[in-house]
Every structure is written in C-alpha cells, then in structure tokens.
Design an enzyme around this catalytic site. Structure first.
Site, PDB file in Angstrom:
ATOM      1  N   ASP A   9       0.859  -1.186   0.000  1.00 38.48           N
ATOM      2  CA  ASP A   9       0.000   0.000   0.000  1.00 38.48           C
ATOM      3  C   ASP A   9       0.895   1.236   0.000  1.00 38.48           C
ATOM      4  O   ASP A   9       2.115   1.143   0.140  1.00 38.48           O
ATOM      5  CB  ASP A   9      -0.921  -0.004   1.226  1.00 38.48           C
ATOM      6  CG  ASP A   9      -1.999   1.077   1.169  1.00 38.48           C
ATOM      7  OD1 ASP A   9      -2.270   1.608   0.073  1.00 38.48           O
ATOM      8  OD2 ASP A   9      -2.576   1.404   2.229  1.00 38.48           O
ATOM      9  N   SER A  10       0.256   2.388  -0.131  1.00 41.75           N
ATOM     10  CA  SER A  10       0.997   3.645  -0.077  1.00 41.75           C
ATOM     11  C   SER A  10       1.356   4.014   1.358  1.00 41.75           C
ATOM     12  O   SER A  10       2.334   4.717   1.597  1.00 41.75           O
ATOM     13  CB  SER A  10       0.173   4.773  -0.705  1.00 41.75           C
ATOM     14  OG  SER A  10      -1.065   4.904  -0.033  1.00 41.75           O
ATOM     15  N   TYR A  41      -1.447   8.401  -2.779  1.00 45.68           N
ATOM     16  CA  TYR A  41      -1.458   7.985  -4.176  1.00 45.68           C
ATOM     17  C   TYR A  41      -2.544   8.676  -4.995  1.00 45.68           C
ATOM     18  O   TYR A  41      -2.421   8.804  -6.205  1.00 45.68           O
ATOM     19  CB  TYR A  41      -1.648   6.470  -4.262  1.00 45.68           C
ATOM     20  CG  TYR A  41      -0.360   5.677  -4.237  1.00 45.68           C
ATOM     21  CD1 TYR A  41       0.870   6.278  -3.982  1.00 45.68           C
ATOM     22  CD2 TYR A  41      -0.380   4.313  -4.466  1.00 45.68           C
ATOM     23  CE1 TYR A  41       2.039   5.547  -3.956  1.00 45.68           C
ATOM     24  CE2 TYR A  41       0.793   3.564  -4.443  1.00 45.68           C
ATOM     25  CZ  TYR A  41       2.000   4.187  -4.191  1.00 45.68           C
ATOM     26  OH  TYR A  41       3.147   3.452  -4.180  1.00 45.68           O
ATOM     27  N   GLY A  42      -3.623   9.069  -4.343  1.00 49.79           N
ATOM     28  CA  GLY A  42      -4.729   9.679  -5.069  1.00 49.79           C
ATOM     29  C   GLY A  42      -4.375  10.991  -5.746  1.00 49.79           C
ATOM     30  O   GLY A  42      -5.119  11.482  -6.591  1.00 49.79           O
ATOM     31  N   CYS A  73      -4.485  -1.412  -1.976  1.00 51.00           N
ATOM     32  CA  CYS A  73      -4.704   0.010  -2.238  1.00 51.00           C
ATOM     33  C   CYS A  73      -5.670   0.127  -3.404  1.00 51.00           C
ATOM     34  O   CYS A  73      -5.385  -0.380  -4.494  1.00 51.00           O
ATOM     35  CB  CYS A  73      -3.373   0.690  -2.568  1.00 51.00           C
ATOM     36  SG  CYS A  73      -3.522   2.398  -3.131  1.00 51.00           S
ATOM     37  N   ASN A  74      -6.798   0.760  -3.176  1.00 47.14           N
ATOM     38  CA  ASN A  74      -7.791   0.887  -4.242  1.00 47.14           C
ATOM     39  C   ASN A  74      -7.266   1.703  -5.414  1.00 47.14           C
ATOM     40  O   ASN A  74      -7.467   1.343  -6.578  1.00 47.14           O
ATOM     41  CB  ASN A  74      -9.068   1.528  -3.697  1.00 47.14           C
ATOM     42  CG  ASN A  74      -9.809   0.626  -2.738  1.00 47.14           C
ATOM     43  OD1 ASN A  74      -9.478   0.569  -1.555  1.00 47.14           O
ATOM     44  ND2 ASN A  74     -10.806  -0.078  -3.231  1.00 47.14           N
ATOM     45  N   THR A  75      -6.593   2.814  -5.118  1.00 45.80           N
ATOM     46  CA  THR A  75      -6.086   3.678  -6.182  1.00 45.80           C
ATOM     47  C   THR A  75      -5.102   2.933  -7.071  1.00 45.80           C
ATOM     48  O   THR A  75      -5.186   2.982  -8.302  1.00 45.80           O
ATOM     49  CB  THR A  75      -5.408   4.924  -5.579  1.00 45.80           C
ATOM     50  OG1 THR A  75      -6.350   5.617  -4.750  1.00 45.80           O
ATOM     51  CG2 THR A  75      -4.923   5.861  -6.674  1.00 45.80           C
ATOM     52  N   CYS A 183     -11.199   3.087   0.138  1.00 44.39           N
ATOM     53  CA  CYS A 183      -9.757   3.253   0.319  1.00 44.39           C
ATOM     54  C   CYS A 183      -9.385   2.449   1.547  1.00 44.39           C
ATOM     55  O   CYS A 183     -10.081   2.518   2.575  1.00 44.39           O
ATOM     56  CB  CYS A 183      -9.402   4.733   0.514  1.00 44.39           C
ATOM     57  SG  CYS A 183      -7.677   5.007   1.009  1.00 44.39           S
ATOM     58  N   THR A 184      -8.313   1.688   1.475  1.00 45.41           N
ATOM     59  CA  THR A 184      -7.971   0.805   2.593  1.00 45.41           C
ATOM     60  C   THR A 184      -7.531   1.572   3.834  1.00 45.41           C
ATOM     61  O   THR A 184      -7.458   0.991   4.921  1.00 45.41           O
ATOM     62  CB  THR A 184      -6.868  -0.192   2.189  1.00 45.41           C
ATOM     63  OG1 THR A 184      -5.724   0.519   1.674  1.00 45.41           O
ATOM     64  CG2 THR A 184      -7.380  -1.149   1.115  1.00 45.41           C
ATOM     65  N   HIS A 185      -7.254   2.864   3.698  1.00 47.04           N
ATOM     66  CA  HIS A 185      -6.967   3.679   4.880  1.00 47.04           C
ATOM     67  C   HIS A 185      -8.217   3.910   5.730  1.00 47.04           C
ATOM     68  O   HIS A 185      -8.119   4.090   6.947  1.00 47.04           O
ATOM     69  CB  HIS A 185      -6.411   5.049   4.459  1.00 47.04           C
ATOM     70  CG  HIS A 185      -4.939   5.072   4.240  1.00 47.04           C
ATOM     71  ND1 HIS A 185      -4.367   4.671   3.053  1.00 47.04           N
ATOM     72  CD2 HIS A 185      -3.907   5.441   5.050  1.00 47.04           C
ATOM     73  CE1 HIS A 185      -3.051   4.811   3.137  1.00 47.04           C
ATOM     74  NE2 HIS A 185      -2.751   5.272   4.330  1.00 47.04           N
TER      75      HIS A 185
END
Length: 266
Positions: A9-10, A41-42, A73-75, A183-185
């Site tokens: 992930d970011s 990342y977005g 990470c979705n993005t 978003c995984t955050h």
C-alpha cells in the site's frame, strides 16, 4: 510457492487488509511494503503511479521470493494490476470497492462511495457502478485529506470529531443508507466515521473479500501447512520507502512485525 505473502500500500491503510488475511491464514509469513514517500497515491499522475509501483513491487518480490502479492490500495489496484500480472509469475490480488454488496444491502437503493480522488475518477470505478449498482443512486466522494487523518491516527495522534465532520458533512446530509469505504486507509477511521454518520448508515469495505481470495489461491497452490503452529504467523517484515516516526514503529510492533527497514528502491 513458499515465500512470504507481500501486501502493498501507499501507507498504513493496507494493514486493515493484512489483518483480515491473517485471520484466515495465521500461519503464513508476511511482508508489508508501504510506499509512504509518495503518499497519498490519489494525488499522483497515472503513469508516475504505475511506474513507481511496478519498480518497487517487482524488486521486492525478487528480493524476498514472495509467493503472492496483494495490492492493498484501491487507487493502485485500478491501474497497476494488469502491469504487475504481466511482469510477475506469481498471483497478484487487487482491491475492488465493495459496490456490489453495497447495492445488495442498501434498502433505500441510495449508496455512497468514499475514496481517493484518483479512485473516484477512474473509468474502472464507473464501470463497477454501472455493472453492479445500476438500480441505485450512487453518490461519489473523493478525499485525500481522510487518508492523512488515518495516517495520523495510526501514528498515535488524536483525531478530533470536528475534523471528521468537516470532511464528511456532505455525506451526512445526503440521505444514503450504505457507504463504501473505497480506500484501505478508511477502515482505520471506521469508528469515527460511524459515530459521525450514525447507525443508520452501513459501512462496507473489501477486507474480508480480499482475504477470502488470497486464502483460496494459497490453498490451491498447496502452500498452507496445517501442521504449523496456530494463531501466529512465523515472520512479519515491514518495508517502507521513507523513514517512519516512533509512533508508527510502535504500531508496527504491536501488529506483530519483528523487522522493519527501508525498502530497496533500486
């Protein structure tokens, strides 16, 4: 396949995915790789994101001999999956916003997608909505600020409800009954988000679905040794691209990571 499962992930958002995977595969070795030097990342241009992720992930896979990669990470998943699947010979699993279950669960057929601006604008996301939520009114909310709030909470800092309210007030008045945390955050802030929006809004994320997919792939490759000790993974390694503070190191230690260091970026 005998190497660790690599979760990428970011930032720390992917820990929510790793947590779900460990619940179903507690005896595997894991490496958590996060590109915090380029967070969030977005905000990145597409090609910059693709090139950076491919270089970092392929180098780490080669270094560790990873058996499977999870893009938590979705993005990144909306852009990087095809490139990585072509570059690597091991399975690569991505994260898909939980739009399909949201459309099924919503009683009012009025749902929201909360994600980074990058995920919101991707044609892939709009294709998911057309395919699985055509019978719903879908509201789209993009926020990079919420990613940074999640990072702050993960580092041990307090998040004020007023900060959540400032970012999510349009959602509160929208009338939706189901919100996709795209978003995984965002699951890191699930309690704060739920408290602000109230119990009338169902929050959904993709963690369990990703864990189920990873479990299936691992078992198909016969890498799950059922005679291993239960309840704890054997090895937990964390790699980052920019130095992390003591608060985040404490979180990683509490999560079970025995080793954390800077990733080899080339």
């Amino acid at each position: 396949m005998s190497g660790p499962i690599l979760v990428f992930d970011s930032g720390v958002g992917g820990l929510s995915i790793l947590d779900e995977i460990r619940r179903v595969l507690p005896d595997q070795n894991y490496c958590y790789l996060f590109d915090n030097a380029r967070l969030p990342y977005g905000e990145l241009e597409e090609q910059e994101l693709i090139d950076g992720c491919e270089a970092l992930i392929t180098a780490t896979v080669a270094q560790l001999g990873a058996s499977l990669v999870v893009i938590a990470c979705n993005t990144a998943s909306t852009l990087v999956l095809p490139v990585l699947r072509e570059a690597l010979t091991i399975p690569v699993v991505g994260v898909v916003p939980a739009i399909k279950p949201a459309a099924l669960y919503s009683q009012a057929k009025h749902i929201g997608l909360l994600a980074t601006p990058g995920t919101i604008k991707r044609s892939y996301t709009h294709s998911l909505i057309q395919e699985f939520a055509a019978n719903c009114q879908v509201e789209l909310y993009g926020s990079s600020e919420l990613v940074l709030l999640a990072e702050r909470k993960a580092s041990g800092k307090q998040i004020l409800q007023g900060e959540i309210a400032q970012l999510l007030s349009p959602i509160k008045v929208s009338g939706i009954d189901t919100l996709v945390l795209g978003c995984t955050h965002f699951p890191i802030l699930k309690d704060e988000i739920q408290q602000y929006l109230g119990d009338g809004v169902l929050l959904l994320d993709s963690g369990k679905a990703v864990a189920a997919r990873v479990s299936t792939l691992i078992k198909e490759e016969s890498t799950l040794n059922k005679r291993q000790r239960k309840g704890h993974s054997k090895e937990m390694i964390a790699l980052y691209t920019s130095e992390v503070g003591e608060g985040l190191k404490k979180l990683l230690a509490e999560f079970g990571f025995s080793t954390y260091s800077k990733a080899q970026t080339g």
